[in-house]
Design a protein around this motif. Structure first.
Motif, mmCIF file in Angstrom:
data_model
loop_
_atom_site.group_PDB
_atom_site.id
_atom_site.type_symbol
_atom_site.label_atom_id
_atom_site.label_comp_id
_atom_site.label_asym_id
_atom_site.label_seq_id
_atom_site.Cartn_x
_atom_site.Cartn_y
_atom_site.Cartn_z
ATOM 1 N N LYS A 1 26.824 -20.089 23.921
ATOM 2 C CA LYS A 1 26.325 -21.207 24.845
ATOM 3 C C LYS A 1 26.861 -20.592 26.269
ATOM 4 O O LYS A 1 25.736 -20.831 27.093
ATOM 5 C CB LYS A 1 27.089 -22.461 24.473
ATOM 6 C CG LYS A 1 26.423 -23.154 23.303
ATOM 7 C CD LYS A 1 27.282 -24.561 23.048
ATOM 8 C CE LYS A 1 26.695 -25.014 21.819
ATOM 9 N NZ LYS A 1 27.483 -26.496 21.629
ATOM 10 N N MET A 2 27.885 -19.969 26.369
ATOM 11 C CA MET A 2 27.975 -19.570 27.689
ATOM 12 C C MET A 2 27.131 -18.338 28.150
ATOM 13 O O MET A 2 26.601 -18.309 29.195
ATOM 14 C CB MET A 2 29.585 -19.041 27.801
ATOM 15 C CG MET A 2 30.696 -19.808 28.083
ATOM 16 S SD MET A 2 32.180 -19.352 28.450
ATOM 17 C CE MET A 2 32.662 -19.170 26.443
ATOM 18 N N VAL A 3 26.765 -17.751 27.129
ATOM 19 C CA VAL A 3 25.878 -16.340 27.306
ATOM 20 C C VAL A 3 24.452 -17.124 27.653
ATOM 21 O O VAL A 3 23.943 -16.508 28.769
ATOM 22 C CB VAL A 3 25.712 -15.555 26.371
ATOM 23 C CG1 VAL A 3 24.510 -14.524 26.412
ATOM 24 C CG2 VAL A 3 27.100 -14.724 26.139
ATOM 25 N N GLU A 4 24.109 -18.065 27.016
ATOM 26 C CA GLU A 4 22.629 -18.534 27.094
ATOM 27 C C GLU A 4 22.493 -19.092 28.515
ATOM 28 O O GLU A 4 21.443 -18.844 29.334
ATOM 29 C CB GLU A 4 22.475 -19.549 26.158
ATOM 30 C CG GLU A 4 20.990 -20.373 26.299
ATOM 31 C CD GLU A 4 20.611 -21.154 25.083
ATOM 32 O OE1 GLU A 4 19.794 -21.904 25.198
ATOM 33 O OE2 GLU A 4 21.725 -21.607 24.472
ATOM 34 N N GLN A 5 23.620 -19.812 29.003
ATOM 35 C CA GLN A 5 23.449 -20.655 30.253
ATOM 36 C C GLN A 5 23.756 -19.658 31.364
ATOM 37 O O GLN A 5 23.017 -19.870 32.296
ATOM 38 C CB GLN A 5 24.619 -21.687 30.310
ATOM 39 C CG GLN A 5 24.204 -22.670 31.733
ATOM 40 C CD GLN A 5 25.179 -23.608 31.935
ATOM 41 O OE1 GLN A 5 26.402 -23.383 31.428
ATOM 42 N NE2 GLN A 5 24.780 -24.870 32.538
ATOM 43 N N ALA A 6 24.685 -18.687 31.208
ATOM 44 C CA ALA A 6 24.850 -17.622 32.212
ATOM 45 C C ALA A 6 23.479 -16.785 32.384
ATOM 46 O O ALA A 6 23.207 -16.595 33.595
ATOM 47 C CB ALA A 6 25.810 -16.630 31.847
ATOM 48 N N CYS A 7 22.604 -16.443 31.664
ATOM 49 C CA CYS A 7 21.504 -15.686 31.912
ATOM 50 C C CYS A 7 20.517 -16.751 32.522
ATOM 51 O O CYS A 7 19.851 -16.317 33.566
ATOM 52 C CB CYS A 7 20.656 -15.405 30.616
ATOM 53 S SG CYS A 7 21.700 -14.147 29.571
ATOM 54 N N GLU A 8 20.659 -18.081 32.241
ATOM 55 C CA GLU A 8 19.598 -18.974 32.924
ATOM 56 C C GLU A 8 20.074 -19.046 34.564
ATOM 57 O O GLU A 8 19.190 -18.914 35.315
ATOM 58 C CB GLU A 8 19.724 -20.381 32.277
ATOM 59 C CG GLU A 8 18.893 -21.383 33.202
ATOM 60 C CD GLU A 8 19.376 -22.841 32.334
ATOM 61 O OE1 GLU A 8 19.041 -23.786 33.097
ATOM 62 O OE2 GLU A 8 19.594 -22.965 31.261
#
Length: 351
Positions: free
Chosen positions: A118-125
């Motif tokens: 979840k952190m990686v997904e939002q970080a990319c956004e």
């Protein structure tokens, strides 16, 4: 010459950032030598409280333009808009330095601290919002795993909710693994600028609270230097090992949190009120980064097991990061601040 400007002029390796995304505060900081800024939901909430008349129409427009938005989705759009506006003040510096200065940090949702994915997904956004973005996430065990993956993906990270040498070393090692993976595939790394925060003042806050709860007598002078000691130990290890991550000091509480790090290859992210205090001081601007903490104060601090957990490289295991007292206190504040931001957005949605 103001003191912060003198600091970065005499020691250009010592960076100063503005610990806010308020454009007015950021402009003051830039005028005094700052080269970066940071944001998180708590900071955004505080900026909105101070500057709400400037942002009411933005909030209303986001809500009107997205009738199906939840209050959380609207809140994150507000965070992005505030960060994007501030980023423009830093963009020329970012472009001139090839990514080494002029960045603004966006922080992932604190609620995701247990989930790497979840952190990686939002970080990319969030990294896609502006070209000079830097991405913050909590230094939990999952956060460290996320930092390696994000680094591999070419995103410059800012490890936050970090108070200890053990966390700082885990972050640096994760970044090195991510950089090595990129380099093995021929991917560029030269313009990346990873940093690892140590929230020195919050380390002090926690130890003061712990000492009070346990009826221990430790001098105020020692407790005011606890965070400094942790940062200096981590800095020594970083320099000895040649990590490509740069240490960042946050949560300023006193004069030591600035003057003790002058001359270091380090970032100091300072709130506007502390910037003004420092600029109005008569502190001599000289390199203090390699000056050790007074051995008498260190002897006092080393009586505290909770200090040793923060100071020693092996003081905590990764699975213990999110259970350390300073981590718990900070996460509770961050989560509460996010809730307050959502409540503010809600007040414009339900009326």
């Amino acid at each position: 010459m103001n003191k912060l400007y003198e600091t970065v002029t005499l020691f250009p390796q010592t960076e100063v950032w503005n610990d806010s995304c308020s454009c007015a505060e950021l402009q003051y900081a830039i005028d005094n030598g700052a080269s970066g800024a940071t944001t998180n939901p708590v900071i955004v909430g505080n900026v909105l409280k101070k500057e709400l008349p400037q942002w009411e129409e933005t909030i209303k427009t986001i809500i009107t333009d997205h009738p199906a938005y939840t209050e959380d989705e609207a809140a994150w759009d507000v965070i992005k808009v505030l960060g994007a506006k501030a980023s423009k003040l830093l963009l020329p510096m970012f472009e001139a330095s090839q990514g080494q200065k002029g960045r603004i940090s966006f922080q992932t949702n604190a609620k995701y601290y247990r989930s790497k994915d979840k952190m990686v997904e939002q970080a990319c956004e969030l990294a896609a919002v502006v070209p000079n973005a830097q991405i913050k996430a909590p230094t939990s065990k999952a956060g460290v795993e996320a930092f390696e993956e994000l680094t591999y993906r070419g995103i410059s990270i800012n490890a936050t909710v970090s108070f200890t040498c053990a966390q700082a070393i885990a972050v640096a090692e994760a970044v090195e693994r991510g950089l090595a993976r990129r380099e093995a595939e021929g991917l560029p790394t030269a313009q990346m600028h990873p940093v690892c925060t140590i929230m020195a003042g919050r380390t002090d806050d926690y130890l003061k609270s712990w000492v009070k709860q346990h009826d221990m007598l430790i001098s105020a002078e020692a407790l005011d230097m606890a965070g400094v000691a942790v940062v200096k130990n981590a800095y020594r290890l970083y320099q000895e090992r040649g990590y490509r991550t740069k240490l960042l000091v946050a949560a300023f509480r006193n004069q030591h949190h600035w003057e003790e790090f002058i001359g270091g290859d380090i970032v100091l992210t300072i709130t506007s009120d502390w910037q003004r205090k420092y600029n109005g001081s008569d502190v001599e601007i000289k390199s203090n980064i390699d000056t050790p903490v007074d051995p008498k104060l260190m002897a006092e601090l080393m009586k505290l097991d909770e200090f040793k957990k923060a100071y020693l490289e092996d003081g905590l295991k990764p699975e213990e990061f999110e259970h350390y007292g300073a981590f718990l206190a900070t996460m509770n504040q961050f989560l509460g601040g996010y809730d307050d931001l959502v409540k503010l957005i809600r007040s414009y949605m339900i009326q």
